[in-house]
Design an enzyme around this catalytic site. Structure first.
Site, PDB file in Angstrom:
ATOM      1  N   GLU A  97       0.839  -1.183   0.000  1.00 36.69           N
ATOM      2  CA  GLU A  97       0.000   0.000   0.000  1.00 36.69           C
ATOM      3  C   GLU A  97       0.876   1.235   0.000  1.00 36.69           C
ATOM      4  O   GLU A  97       2.037   1.184   0.415  1.00 36.69           O
ATOM      5  CB  GLU A  97      -0.965   0.003   1.194  1.00 36.69           C
ATOM      6  CG  GLU A  97      -0.292   0.077   2.556  1.00 36.69           C
ATOM      7  CD  GLU A  97      -1.298   0.288   3.670  1.00 36.69           C
ATOM      8  OE1 GLU A  97      -1.823   1.415   3.764  1.00 36.69           O
ATOM      9  OE2 GLU A  97      -1.542  -0.656   4.431  1.00 36.69           O
ATOM     10  N   CYS A 123      -2.849 -12.179 -15.617  1.00 35.37           N
ATOM     11  CA  CYS A 123      -2.607 -11.560 -16.918  1.00 35.37           C
ATOM     12  C   CYS A 123      -3.824 -10.856 -17.504  1.00 35.37           C
ATOM     13  O   CYS A 123      -3.735 -10.242 -18.559  1.00 35.37           O
ATOM     14  CB  CYS A 123      -2.083 -12.610 -17.905  1.00 35.37           C
ATOM     15  SG  CYS A 123      -0.455 -13.246 -17.450  1.00 35.37           S
TER      16      CYS A 123
END
Length: 347
Positions: A97, A123
């Site tokens: 984060e 992906c």
């Protein structure tokens, strides 16, 4: 799902500068090859990948995403102030984060009432990001949004090569082979409602998703305890079953896309697939009944760049005039999980 107001306005990309050939990787693996009696040249023979690109060591992912984003915005002549949402969608992120999207947004000058966040889905990340923005546009929440991604394969390749050399057994080599296909790059996709009066862009007609989450353990990339109080990256892939189950999932998803779009396979002018390698390309096109000359690939010289591969390949195809105005184009995405997402685009 269908869309009536969504335009893929522009694509921007950034190529990593360091070219790494398959032969160079095999030179690093020479002791392993000798121990296992593997003949050099197998990596390219099995994957069709002769080279890929990597960033320089320590290259920030946000830098690549920012560079690609600037190109997409400049190409469309749209200011950062017009962006209502920015989504970073790479497998590789800079920290847990905050969202990597925050650093990219700061670099592009995007802020104010814009939504800024990450999406992660192997992906498929960029395609998921496109759909998120398309939904916001269709609902009238934003006029324009930007999907960005930057992937880096250098670090995980170095780690897995060291592990293969340390263990020197066929089992470790087999589950690490897919890692060696990895390339690096960055991409940005600018999605709008078509109200910027450019008269360009490509209509997103719709898409479909299919999931087979029972296969979620076939490809794993993450961190594991190293036994000394720390963590190390690891990646293992059951390449054979990823392809077999992935192709079957792709077959179901393709059928659903044709039904959703009201197309037949013969109606599709071009397809852009996720860039895995030659075996996957051959298997998926044969299964879907798509002629080889309707596909366009970059894996031969860029490798598998994860989320970046499909949209960057589309951008290169457009540059080489392989995609023409009015073409019906299928974006055929698949990701570990297993998840499949296919989009229909009028170029």
């Amino acid at each position: 799902m269908k869309y009536s107001k969504v335009i893929i306005e522009s694509l921007g990309y950034e190529l990593a500068p360091v070219v790494v050939t398959s032969a160079e990787l095999e030179e690093r693996l020479a002791p392993l090859y000798h121990a296992l009696h593997v003949v050099p040249g197998q990596l390219q023979a099995l994957t069709g990948i002769r080279e890929r690109r990597w960033w320089e060591p320590g290259y920030p992912l946000s830098r690549g995403a920012i560079a690609a984003g600037k190109k997409a915005l400049d190409s469309a002549g749209i200011a950062a102030s017009g962006i209502g949402a920015l989504v970073y969608t790479g497998v590789c992120r800079e920290q847990f984060e905050p969202a990597t999207a925050c650093r990219v947004a700061a670099g592009l000058g995007i802020g104010g009432n814009a939504a800024v966040f990450d999406i992660s889905n192997a992906c498929l990340g960029v395609l998921n990001g496109i759909l998120d923005l398309a939904n916001r546009i269709e609902l009238g929440q934003i006029r324009a949004g930007l999907v960005v991604s930057c992937e880096s394969a250098r670090e995980i390749n170095d780690i897995m090569i060291s592990r293969m050399l340390a263990e020197r057994n066929m089992e470790q080599f087999a589950v690490s082979l897919a890692t060696l296909t990895g390339g690096s790059g960055a991409v940005a996709v600018l999605v709008t409602d078509g109200s910027f009066n450019r008269g360009a862009g490509h209509r997103l007609l719709g898409g479909v998703t299919q999931a087979a989450p029972e296969h979620h353990r076939l490809c794993l990339w993450g961190v594991t305890p190293d036994g000394a109080g720390g963590y190390t990256q690891t990646m293992i892939t059951d390449a054979v079953n990823v392809m077999n189950y992935g192709v079957e999932l792709g077959r179901r998803t393709w059928a659903a896309l044709l039904a959703e779009m009201g197309w037949r396979t013969a109606d599709v002018d071009r397809v852009i697939c996720h860039q895995v390698g030659s075996a996957h390309q051959s298997a998926i096109l044969k299964t879907l009944g798509i002629p080889l000359d309707k596909d366009f690939t970059t894996y031969e010289f860029l490798g598998n760049m994860g989320t970046v591969s499909l949209p960057l390949t589309a951008a290169v195809a457009a540059e080489r005039e392989m995609l023409q105005a009015g073409d019906r184009v299928g974006f055929l995405g698949i990701g570990s999980g297993l998840n499949c997402l296919m989009l229909g685009v009028e170029w």
